[in-house]
Design an enzyme around this catalytic site. Structure first.
Site, PDB file in Angstrom:
ATOM      1  N   HIS A 135       0.818  -1.233   0.000  1.00  0.00           N
ATOM      2  CA  HIS A 135       0.000   0.000   0.000  1.00  0.00           C
ATOM      3  C   HIS A 135       0.843   1.272   0.000  1.00  0.00           C
ATOM      4  CE1 HIS A 135      -0.416   0.622   4.655  1.00  0.00           C
ATOM      5  NE2 HIS A 135       0.776   0.180   4.358  1.00  0.00           N
ATOM      6  N   GLU A 136       0.167   2.398  -0.113  1.00  0.00           N
ATOM      7  CA  GLU A 136       0.818   3.729  -0.222  1.00  0.00           C
ATOM      8  C   GLU A 136       1.824   3.760  -1.376  1.00  0.00           C
ATOM      9  OE1 GLU A 136      -1.120   6.032   2.556  1.00  0.00           O
ATOM     10  OE2 GLU A 136       0.481   6.685   1.242  1.00  0.00           O
ATOM     11  N   GLY A 137       1.456   3.172  -2.502  1.00  0.00           N
ATOM     12  CA  GLY A 137       2.376   3.058  -3.628  1.00  0.00           C
ATOM     13  C   GLY A 137       3.177   1.781  -3.449  1.00  0.00           C
ATOM     14  N   GLN A 167       7.453   2.675  -6.044  1.00  0.00           N
ATOM     15  CA  GLN A 167       8.513   3.429  -5.343  1.00  0.00           C
ATOM     16  C   GLN A 167       9.825   3.370  -6.133  1.00  0.00           C
ATOM     17  OE1 GLN A 167       7.648   5.180  -2.741  1.00  0.00           O
ATOM     18  NE2 GLN A 167       5.640   4.216  -2.587  1.00  0.00           N
TER      19      GLN A 167
END
Lengths: 249, 602
Positions: free
Chosen positions: B441-443, B448
């Site tokens: 999650h969160e990218g 990344q």
């Protein structure tokens, strides 16, 4: 009415205490130190009395090394109004602490002194009682419920047979037990406010108290390890063993 | 006595000895603070985390949120913990005094949060999301939106969420299809479906304010056509009174592998009843608004991964000290007592590996948090600018590296427990399941890696990258001048120059137009950069530990602590840093093994 709450700095209740290698005491370096849990309950009770309009000012007092200021700050961050530190590096015994507290009480003239019933480091359970005798005030110990009236307190005490209710005229010394309340956590806003609250510092000499220890500690050792038990085939064997080996019946 | 979940000695080491938190108090914004307030905050965080978060970590995993007659039921310990967290002032800790905050440095706030993440990552997610939403509103909301939405969030009355993902738009945010139509009343009506929305619906708060990405009718396609909306569960009048239920409706729960305490939902907007939203920030700037907070959020995810790794390390350390099994190779007498397994070389290997991953990453996570403070409050303009650049380039690393390698630590923690580690009677299997979310999650970590190699390394004409190399080389040089650490200093300098050469080779491919080849192995590039960054953090810690260890008055436990830091640093340099050589070689060869694979060949 002012309430005086003595608070003691002890090894945190969640830390596994280790005896120092040289047997002179327990390891306190680099160990988390906190306020004695019974003292937290005393602070909480004082705060509730103030919130209920029964007290006007709460003074947290601690006796010991300069680090005890942290413990006083914790009380201030919970909501106490100001602090008093009696600073000394001499190891303090209950009688010495009781004498120091008496001197502080004579300066401050509180209507009530709320203490923990004992401290978890040495479990003495003496300071409150000694303080009451030195001041000549009434005492209620092991209190699990407290009602403060205009000129007296009504305290419910936990005793072996159950609960006992006593009345004590004010000013009085009350030592608190575990079930009295559940102490609050400090909050960040109160931590910030606590910074601005004053802590007065005295030396024992300035209070005219001799704190020289009277007890000599010969050595501190870990309790003996418990050996594994044995299974017995029946009750008769158990009774026989209790009678002949353990000699308890 | 519970199993330790965080090491207060290491928190103190990183916060004060390594990162000098105290000097932040010299800056005007933090003038009300000092070491005492920082330590007091850490202590409250520790006690609250232990008493009210750790206590139900297992229970919220076993009794995960469920749907009962259309309502989400969550065990009561969760709300009790969040209420205590809020009452202690943590929701607003870093906020301005005018919003009721304590102006706590971000560094100290992150260190406080670390305790809760280690104790119960599922419960702390609700405040975490609420604080992120409040930060976003603070940056882009109108004064009225702040008063109506943000203030109640900071008081713990409203919770917040982030609604980005849709079934057809996960990593690909530019394909978001939720639509927003401007009504005659000046408010927008939203329609669409959102998925994987953490904290999306429950009964714990008076209200939930969702920050939703949607496309205004007629907006351009792609990421540049997205706008941000505040969509409350209950409409809020101008004076803050709660109005009727808004058309933002729970369509189902998602049943996850871990992180089960955090309810994950599917939400329908404007299906049965109309869903009213208010624009936050400028039209078509939604993604930029949301990403404004992304550095902080990604450090938060990295810290979550680190703290789960840390908790697993401490649990397995405790287990290894107390579990006796077998005898050492030189002991041939089977009648002798078994030895605690911490005496076995292979167990020590697995403990030291974990220590090197989690403590190395913990230092990096807090270093980045300190950069957030420096970016805003460093006394000189250059200091602020450099902090911002370093933070930008380190963000993908601090999100991705720990979520891979502290998960690896969790795997080792299970291994140390043997068969017991695979049971639900010990905490380590849950740590692993919980942590398995973080690379996703969160990218995702793939995103990344693209962010690092495709954007951050070359941003500002490569200035951020050069700055990072400079900082690494300063540490390497310092170490190389000290006899005891000189080989490590030289090794770090070599790794850094390897990273530069590798980056140049990749850029050469890009400049020749081979964009696919340039980015194809970005994941390995991120891992290489991550390993070098962690080695850098270890060398910083070792330099300091060696200085501190020279003090003859140290207690035996402090002596052991610093010796442990030096040993873990040496381990990382001997076992992990050399991996970057092979990674660099592979990357410079512009290997196409993966890139050239075709669908049918699998």
């Amino acid at each position: 009415m002012k309430i005086l709450v003595p608070v003691k700095r002890v090894v945190d209740a969640n830390i596994k205490v280790r005896v120092k290698a040289d047997g002179t005491g327990v390891e306190t370096q680099n160990v988390k130190m906190s306020m004695n849990p019974f003292c937290e309950i005393a602070v909480e009770e004082a705060l509730r009395l103030k919130e209920a309009g029964k007290a006007t000012e709460i003074i947290a007092v601690s006796c010991g090394p300069v680090q005890c200021q942290e413990t006083i700050r914790t009380a201030l961050a919970m909501g106490a109004d100001r602090g008093v530190l009696v600073e000394t590096d001499v190891p303090l015994e209950p009688l010495a602490i009781a004498k120091l507290l008496k001197a502080v009480a004579e300066k401050e003239q509180p209507g009530l002194i709320l203490l923990g019933k004992q401290a978890i480091d040495n479990d003495c359970n003496q300071t409150g009682q000694m303080l009451s005798a030195l001041l000549g005030w009434g005492q209620a110990t092991f209190v699990s419920k407290l009602a403060v009236e205009a000129d007296h307190v009504e305290a419910t005490r936990e005793v072996d047979g159950g609960l006992e209710v006593v009345k004590a005229r004010l000013p009085a010394v009350v030592t608190v037990d575990l079930r009295l309340n559940e102490p609050r956590y400090a909050s960040l806003p109160n931590i910030m406010k606590a910074k601005k609250k004053p802590i007065e510092i005295f030396k024992p000499e300035a209070l005219g108290v001799d704190v020289t220890p009277r007890v000599i500690v010969l050595k501190v050792v870990e309790p003996a390890k418990r050996n594994a038990g044995v299974k017995v085939p029946d009750v008769a064997t158990l009774v026989a063993k209790l009678r002949t080996e353990a000699k308890v019946i | 006595m519970s199993v330790p979940f965080i090491n207060p000695r290491d928190v103190r080491f990183v916060l004060h000895e390594l990162l000098g938190a105290e000097e932040l108090a010299l800056r005007p914004r933090f003038a009300a603070h000092d070491r005492e307030t920082f330590d007091a905050a850490i202590e409250v965080a520790h006690d609250l985390a232990r008493d009210l978060f750790l206590n139900h970590n297992r229970a919220s995993d076993e009794r995960e949120p469920r749907l009962v007659e259309g309502r989400v039921e969550i065990i009561p310990e969760v709300k009790a913990a969040i209420d205590a967290f809020s009452a202690a002032g943590f929701l607003a800790a870093h906020m301005d005094a005018e919003h009721g905050g304590q102006q706590m440095p971000w560094l100290v706030s992150v260190a406080c949060m670390a305790h809760f993440q280690a104790a119960n990552v599922g419960t702390i997610a609700y405040p975490f999301l609420t604080m992120a939403a409040a930060n976003c509103l603070n940056a882009f909301g109108t004064p009225a939106q702040k008063a109506r939405f943000m203030t109640p969030m900071l008081e713990g009355r409203y919770y917040g969420t982030m609604m980005l993902t849709e079934p057809q738009a996960g990593s690909s945010l530019s394909d978001i299809a939720t639509r927003a139509e401007l009504g005659e009343d000046g408010r927008y009506r939203l329609t669409g479906t959102k998925i994987f929305i953490s904290g999306g619906d429950h009964e714990m708060a008076e209200n939930i304010v969702h920050l939703v990405l949607a496309r205004i009718a007629g907006a351009p396609a792609g990421a540049k056509g997205l706008s941000l909306f505040a969509v409350p569960r209950f409409l809020v009048d101008a004076d803050g009174t709660l109005g009727p239920r808004n058309g933002v409706v729970l369509a189902g729960l998602i049943h996850k592998m871990g992180y089960r305490g955090t309810v994950s939902t599917i939400i329908k907007l404007g299906e049965a009843a109309e869903c009213v939203g208010e624009l936050v920030g400028p039209v078509h700037q939604g993604l930029a608004c949301m990403f404004h907070m992304m550095n902080e959020a990604r450090i938060g995810v990295g810290m979550g991964a680190i703290m789960l790794g840390y908790a697993g390390y401490l649990a397995s350390l405790d287990y290894a000290r107390n579990r006796s099994q077998g005898r050492l190779p030189q002991e041939k007498d089977p009648a002798k007592n078994q030895t605690p397994i911490i005496g076995h070389a292979d167990i020590k290997r697995m403990l030291l590996a974990q220590k090197s991953y989690v403590e190395g990453a913990f230092a990096l996570g807090l270093y980045c948090a300190r950069l957030v403070d420096d970016k805003a409050t460093a006394p000189e303009e250059q200091g602020r600018r450099e902090a911002a650049l370093l933070l930008d380039i380190l963000t993908p690393i601090v999100k991705a590296w720990p979520s891979d390698w502290c998960l690896e630590a969790n795997r080792l923690a299970i291994q140390i427990h043997g068969g017991y580690g695979y049971t639900r009677d010990f905490p380590v299997e849950q740590h692993y399941r919980d942590n398995r979310l973080n690379p996703i999650h969160e990218g995702t970590n793939g995103i990344q890696a693209l962010d690092l190699l495709g954007r951050k390394v070359s941003m500002a004409h490569g200035e951020a990258f050069e700055l990072l190399l400079r900082e690494i080389l300063v540490t390497a040089m310092t170490a190389s001048l000290r006899a005891s650490l000189s080989t490590l200093g030289v090794a770090l300098a070599e790794a850094a120059s390897d990273l530069r050469a590798t980056t140049e080779a990749l850029h050469a491919a890009r400049d020749k137009g081979e964009v696919e080849r340039f980015l194809a192995n970005a994941a390995i590039y991120l891992e290489m950069a991550g390993h070098i960054a962690i080695a850098w953090m270890w060398l910083k810690q070792a330099l300091l530990a060696e200085e501190e260890a020279a003090d003859l008055g140290l207690s035996s436990s402090d002596r052991a602590f610093y010796a442990g830091k030096l040993a873990a640093c040496r381990y990382f340099f001997a076992w992990e840093l050399p991996k970057t050589r092979a990674q660099g070689e592979l990357l410079r060869s512009l290997d196409t093994s993966c890139l050239l694979m075709e669908d049918a060949m699998f």
